[in-house]
Write an enzyme that holds these catalytic residues in place. Structure first.
Site, PDB file in Angstrom:
ATOM      1  N   ASN A  45      -0.533   3.785  16.363  1.00 48.85           N
ATOM      2  CA  ASN A  45      -0.668   2.890  15.208  1.00 48.85           C
ATOM      3  C   ASN A  45       0.231   1.666  15.345  1.00 48.85           C
ATOM      4  O   ASN A  45      -0.159   0.546  14.981  1.00 48.85           O
ATOM      5  CB  ASN A  45      -0.320   3.633  13.918  1.00 48.85           C
ATOM      6  N   ARG A 375     -18.670   2.640  14.655  1.00 53.39           N
ATOM      7  CA  ARG A 375     -17.975   3.430  15.676  1.00 53.39           C
ATOM      8  C   ARG A 375     -18.761   4.716  15.858  1.00 53.39           C
ATOM      9  O   ARG A 375     -19.088   5.379  14.879  1.00 53.39           O
ATOM     10  CB  ARG A 375     -16.543   3.763  15.255  1.00 53.39           C
ATOM     11  N   ARG A 405     -13.301  -3.390  16.027  1.00 60.55           N
ATOM     12  CA  ARG A 405     -12.078  -3.559  16.806  1.00 60.55           C
ATOM     13  C   ARG A 405     -11.776  -2.355  17.693  1.00 60.55           C
ATOM     14  O   ARG A 405     -11.729  -1.224  17.229  1.00 60.55           O
ATOM     15  CB  ARG A 405     -10.893  -3.837  15.885  1.00 60.55           C
ATOM     16  N   HIS A 435     -20.175  -3.115   8.377  1.00 62.88           N
ATOM     17  CA  HIS A 435     -19.320  -1.936   8.228  1.00 62.88           C
ATOM     18  C   HIS A 435     -20.016  -0.864   7.398  1.00 62.88           C
ATOM     19  O   HIS A 435     -19.522   0.258   7.290  1.00 62.88           O
ATOM     20  CB  HIS A 435     -17.994  -2.364   7.580  1.00 62.88           C
ATOM     21  N   TYR A 468     -11.763  13.268  10.102  1.00 64.35           N
ATOM     22  CA  TYR A 468     -11.672  12.387   8.939  1.00 64.35           C
ATOM     23  C   TYR A 468     -12.360  13.025   7.739  1.00 64.35           C
ATOM     24  O   TYR A 468     -13.391  13.678   7.880  1.00 64.35           O
ATOM     25  CB  TYR A 468     -12.359  11.044   9.213  1.00 64.35           C
ATOM     26  N   ARG A 564      -4.478   5.961   0.894  1.00 67.77           N
ATOM     27  CA  ARG A 564      -3.808   6.552   2.057  1.00 67.77           C
ATOM     28  C   ARG A 564      -2.857   5.585   2.731  1.00 67.77           C
ATOM     29  O   ARG A 564      -1.734   5.931   3.063  1.00 67.77           O
ATOM     30  CB  ARG A 564      -4.839   7.043   3.082  1.00 67.77           C
ATOM     31  N   HIS A 592     -10.171   9.487   4.477  1.00 71.76           N
ATOM     32  CA  HIS A 592     -10.950   8.308   4.843  1.00 71.76           C
ATOM     33  C   HIS A 592     -12.018   7.942   3.815  1.00 71.76           C
ATOM     34  O   HIS A 592     -12.588   6.859   3.863  1.00 71.76           O
ATOM     35  CB  HIS A 592     -11.611   8.556   6.210  1.00 71.76           C
TER      36      HIS A 592
END
Length: 685
Positions: A45, A375, A405, A435, A468, A564, A592
């Site tokens: 991270n 993703r 990304r 997204h 997630y 979160r 998530h």
């Protein structure tokens, strides 16, 4: 409260999130090897933090040095604050690894051997390993006018080697650079018999330090110093200059490895003159230098748990709940026609979504399939099903977001394969990331076309669906499926935004919906009616939403937010936000899901969404929010997504007005409530 103090710094909030993750690595109740994993997660991270957020601050400071950010400070002031916080976090990381985790691992027979502690037999094995595995592929680069300083790849491991003597051509040598290829493991396991029957590891950097002299025969090695450069990894494509987005992305991916430097990491034993030399090479200042007590890349320690067969030091496995009505020969479309299906991952399996796509590929009644991909991983049964559907002659349309990304290369690869299979591949809308997580199947039934849709809060990624927490809705609702079809038409075609029946979308209606719903609760509170907002998301940083929440709080609306990660709202400030409570839940699963619930006089308007409450999600992305109206499903979303999270007193962190967090704990006489374990008990197999 002064205007500049109403919004917290997003970068400091992001570092505070990573401090909460690091607390998992400190927690004695977490299995030991999992604690090591949490340490690695923080390092990963932080890499992204420097590549993206710190890089952005540097660019902003260069372009607009006097412009104040949302937190009321100028970029240079924010950089100073963030640098101090990052240094503190990194020191804490290495202290934890060196002084807590390594000794605890050693007590369990898992050792990281330092050079000074190698036995003679270990030294012999390590030298053989160097000769066999490393020496043939390492390329030393001596620095002289004909060998300029090489450009290290982003986050690669490198060594500055100080030399004394003359080489084969009579050249005096002062320094050389050795780059460690990424294919090499950063942690090398030793044979068990060399470790007393336990598990032993040596760092690649230690092996190179010990034997780097073999790369420079006849020379005297005076010093060997590891370093790692983190670069700006922002990927930009100029719309006016691009004819083919996929080709442009591929070119940019190469260039990203050589972006401007933002951080230089060296070991704390590195001499000052070497540090200064490296800083000068990368045009960095001393403020961008990070000296660490250990290997410069803790991320690669994530290989260790997979190499150690110790189930007692890992989380026990869970069994996902399965859709019982979906038997071996049952049709998922028949199930969806009966009633909408709500899935809560990872507690419930992602398999019904995969099964829906598999069945669509094989079913002769299915005419068309559409899906978005943000993703999806390197292996995807969903994408394979889409390719099978295309090869079977069905109309398959896939919106692949090439600008996701750090997943750009993977998505480019899938886009190629889908096109080769005959699918129509669209790369979204230039300037707006797609997204939204949505899929649509169009099937002929009794001479009529029938639509089936899936809408989710998380990606179409089978790997992360086991880690997630996310909600997914599978429905045949005519208005929702018509809306999904309209959204696909907007993305793939040209024209004005279509009018939607039930869904809300960014960048057109979602932000207004959220602001309007907050305003309605505000008016209800002013009128003396019960008013409440409960929402769960990954990040909350959009200023107009924050100000709307402040107004609602001042009017008496009770607001509970489960955020979160980043949160730049200040909760619990008298006269500003005293009715707002913010908590963050950090546990085994990554929280998530995005869920919004507005009381609305008892109607409890409830939505699941792909969007966080951030400017990018509202204004620079294509997102969806779907209402959950079926009474049983709404009850589940409110209970599982919100109420149980608000009751958690074991993994919840309570946000304070200054942006700090205090870990929740059961009150005296109160039983423990653990959101994730309780959901496994409720929904797992």
């Amino acid at each position: 409260m002064p205007e500049q103090n109403r919004i917290l710094c997003r970068e400091l909030s992001l570092l505070a999130f990573n401090r909460r993750v690091l607390a998992q690595a400190e927690d004695q109740n977490v299995p030991l090897l999992e604690r090591l994993c949490f340490l690695c997660i923080v390092s990963s991270n932080l890499d992204e933090f420097f590549e993206v957020r710190m890089a952005w601050l540097k660019r902003e400071n260069k372009l607009h040095p006097r412009r104040r950010l949302d937190n009321g400070k100028m970029p240079s002031e924010t950089i100073a604050d963030v640098t101090e916080a990052a240094r503190s976090l990194i020191r804490h990381q290495y202290d934890l690894f060196n002084n807590v985790l390594q000794p605890e691992l050693a007590r369990e027979g898992i050792h990281f051997y330092r050079r000074r502690n190698w036995t003679d037999t270990q030294k012999k094995w390590i030298e053989d390993y160097f000769d066999r595995e490393l020496l043939p592929i390492l390329t030393p680069i001596g620095l002289d006018p004909s060998h300029p300083f090489p450009r290290p790849l982003n986050k690669s491991l490198n060594f500055a080697v100080e030399l004394d003597g003359t080489d084969a051509f009579g050249r005096p040598s002062g320094m050389a650079i050795v780059q460690a290829p990424r294919i090499l493991p950063r942690v090398v396991p030793l044979p068990s018999e060399l470790c007393g029957g336990g598990h032993g590891f040596v760092f690649l950097s230690s092996i190179l330090h010990a034997h780097v002299g073999k790369l420079f025969p006849g020379m005297n090695v005076k010093g060997c110093h590891q370093f790692r450069l983190t670069r700006d990894s922002d990927l930009t494509v100029d719309e006016e200059d691009v004819q083919n987005l996929r080709a442009a992305i591929q070119n940019e991916l190469h260039d990203r490895e050589y972006g401007d430097g933002v951080r230089l990491e060296v070991a704390d034993t590195c001499p000052a003159y070497i540090r200064d030399f490296l800083l000068a090479q990368f045009k960095l200042t001393a403020a961008e230098l990070y000296q660490v007590k250990g290997p410069v890349n803790l991320v690669r320690l994530n290989a260790v748990p997979d190499l150690v067969d110790r189930p007692d030091l890992k989380f026990p496995p869970h069994t996902q709940g399965r859709l019982k009505a979906l038997g071996k020969n049952g049709s998922i479309f028949k199930l969806i026609r009966r009633a909408p299906i709500l899935l809560h991952h990872p507690y419930q399996s992602f398999n019904p979504v995969v099964e829906m796509m598999r069945e669509a590929a094989a079913d002769p009644a299915v005419l068309a399939v559409k899906m978005t991909i943000y993703r999806t991983g390197t292996r995807s049964e969903l994408v394979r099903a889409l390719m099978k559907a295309a090869l079977a002659g069905k109309q398959v349309t896939v919106v692949v977001e090439l600008m996701a990304r750090f997943d750009e290369a993977n998505n480019v690869n899938w886009a190629k394969q889908l096109e080769e299979a005959g699918a129509h591949v669209v790369y979204g809308v230039f300037g707006y990331k797609v997204h939204a997580k949505m899929a649509l199947v169009i099937r002929r039934e009794d001479g009529v076309l029938k639509r089936y849709a899936h809408l989710g809060t998380g990606n179409y990624h089978q790997g992360t669906s086991r880690i997630y927490t996310d909600f997914g809705l599978i429905t045949a609702d005519e208005q929702i499926t018509a809306d999904v079809n309209t959204l696909f038409m907007e993305i793939t075609g040209l024209g004005k935004p279509g009018r939607l029946n039930k869904l809300y979308q960014s960048p057109f209606t979602l932000h207004k919906m959220v602001i309007d719903r907050i305003a309605r609760e505000t008016e209800h509170a002013k009128a003396g009616k019960p008013a409440r907002i409960t929402a769960k998301m990954n990040s909350l940083i959009e200023p107009t939403v924050i100000e709307a929440l402040y107004r609602a709080s001042a009017a008496g609306v009770q607001i509970d937010l489960i955020v979160r990660g980043m949160c730049t709202l200040r909760p619990g400030v008298k006269g500003l936000s005293e009715n707002i409570r913010v908590r963050s839940i950090i546990g085994r699963q990554l929280e998530h899901a995005r869920v919004y619930c507005f009381h609305n006089n008892g109607a409890d308007d409830t939505f699941i969404s792909s969007a966080d409450w951030m400017g990018r999600n509202f204004f620079r992305r294509i997102e969806t929010a779907a209402p959950i109206t079926a009474p049983e499903l709404k009850k589940r979303v409110i209970r599982e997504g919100l109420e149980m999270a608000l009751a958690d007193n074991t993994h919840a962190w309570l946000m304070q007005p200054d942006g700090g967090y205090i870990r929740a704990a059961p009150a005296e006489g109160e039983s423990e409530a653990d959101l994730q374990n309780d959901l496994w008990t409720l929904l797992g197999g």
